[in-house]
Write a protein that holds these residues in place. Structure first.
Motif, PDB file in Angstrom:
ATOM      1  N   VAL A   1       0.775  -1.175   0.105  1.00  0.00           N
ATOM      2  CA  VAL A   1      -0.527   0.458  -0.176  1.00  0.00           C
ATOM      3  C   VAL A   1       0.851   1.409   0.261  1.00  0.00           C
ATOM      4  N   GLU A   2       0.919   1.857  -0.811  1.00  0.00           N
ATOM      5  CA  GLU A   2       1.247   3.845  -1.330  1.00  0.00           C
ATOM      6  C   GLU A   2       0.671   4.408  -1.476  1.00  0.00           C
TER       7      GLU A   2
ATOM      8  N   GLU B   1      -6.194   9.041  -1.626  1.00  0.00           N
ATOM      9  CA  GLU B   1      -6.235   7.609  -1.936  1.00  0.00           C
ATOM     10  C   GLU B   1      -5.301   7.169  -1.529  1.00  0.00           C
ATOM     11  N   VAL B   2      -4.637   5.990  -1.920  1.00  0.00           N
ATOM     12  CA  VAL B   2      -3.784   4.902  -1.942  1.00  0.00           C
ATOM     13  C   VAL B   2      -3.843   3.876  -2.906  1.00  0.00           C
ATOM     14  N   THR B   3      -2.468   2.990  -3.182  1.00  0.00           N
ATOM     15  CA  THR B   3      -2.219   2.218  -4.662  1.00  0.00           C
ATOM     16  C   THR B   3      -2.472   1.031  -3.601  1.00  0.00           C
ATOM     17  N   VAL B   4      -2.648  -0.090  -3.921  1.00  0.00           N
ATOM     18  CA  VAL B   4      -2.613  -0.954  -3.678  1.00  0.00           C
ATOM     19  C   VAL B   4      -2.172  -2.035  -5.348  1.00  0.00           C
ATOM     20  N   ALA B   5      -0.463  -2.892  -4.880  1.00  0.00           N
ATOM     21  CA  ALA B   5      -0.404  -3.519  -5.947  1.00  0.00           C
ATOM     22  C   ALA B   5       0.498  -4.566  -5.017  1.00  0.00           C
TER      23      ALA B   5
ATOM     24  N   VAL C   1     -11.105  -5.657  -8.252  1.00  0.00           N
ATOM     25  CA  VAL C   1      -9.444  -5.299  -8.939  1.00  0.00           C
ATOM     26  C   VAL C   1      -9.497  -6.136 -10.127  1.00  0.00           C
TER      27      VAL C   1
ATOM     28  N   THR D   1      -3.199  -3.884  -9.424  1.00  0.00           N
ATOM     29  CA  THR D   1      -2.751  -2.276  -9.004  1.00  0.00           C
ATOM     30  C   THR D   1      -3.712  -1.880  -8.733  1.00  0.00           C
ATOM     31  N   VAL D   2      -4.623  -1.390  -7.915  1.00  0.00           N
ATOM     32  CA  VAL D   2      -5.406  -0.389  -8.424  1.00  0.00           C
ATOM     33  C   VAL D   2      -5.198   1.328  -6.590  1.00  0.00           C
ATOM     34  N   THR D   3      -5.829   2.145  -6.985  1.00  0.00           N
ATOM     35  CA  THR D   3      -6.177   3.069  -6.629  1.00  0.00           C
ATOM     36  C   THR D   3      -7.187   3.044  -5.583  1.00  0.00           C
TER      37      THR D   3
ATOM     38  N   THR E   1      -9.759   5.124  -2.429  1.00  0.00           N
ATOM     39  CA  THR E   1      -9.787   6.265  -1.323  1.00  0.00           C
ATOM     40  C   THR E   1     -10.392   5.855  -0.460  1.00  0.00           C
TER      41      THR E   1
END
Length: 139
Positions: A36-37, A46-50, A84, A93-95, A97
């Motif tokens: 999580v970034e 928002e965070v990006t999960v990948a 996703v 990869t998904v963003t 909120t």
């Protein structure tokens, strides 16, 4: 026992031992743990999960989606944050909120639909496929 039933029993036993039928071919491994970034973020951001996918040559044989849920470690009920699409190699990869109502503290995104929860039923424990992050206090 009928002769054909011995053959069927052997086929079913081998299929169960090799993990066949879970929609994965080419290897017996799990997807890489997701990230999580950014690792710390304000509510409403928002965070990006990948994930980079499987750690071996495994591939999903069919189209796959994972379901994501955000948890707030006892401060609030978990929240579904969407689905996703997953590539054949298990990568995604998904963003998403972070809810604007999320209170500060340790939080996590948990993911369902991967090999981590196959098989998983009500009588056994499932491994968690997910990643932690921190919701920061409002500025």
């Amino acid at each position: 026992m009928r002769p054909w039933s011995l053959g069927l029993t052997a086929v079913l036993l081998v299929a169960g031992l090799c993990g066949c039928g879970d929609g994965v071919s080419g290897g017996d491994c799990l997807p890489e743990l997701p990230t999580v970034e950014p690792a710390a973020v304000a509510a409403g951001a928002e965070v990006t999960v990948a994930s980079t996918g499987f750690t071996c040559d495994a591939r999903y044989d069919d189209e796959r989606q994972y379901s994501l849920q955000m948890g707030f470690e006892g401060r609030a009920e978990p929240v579904d944050v969407g689905d996703v699409d997953v590539a054949a190699d298990g990568s995604f990869t998904v963003t998403v909120t972070v809810p604007s109502t999320a209170s500060p503290g340790s939080s996590a995104v948990s993911i369902r639909g991967s090999r981590y929860d196959e098989p998983c039923d009500d009588s056994s424990s499932c491994a968690l496929y997910g990643a932690s992050f921190v919701v920061l206090p409002a500025a």
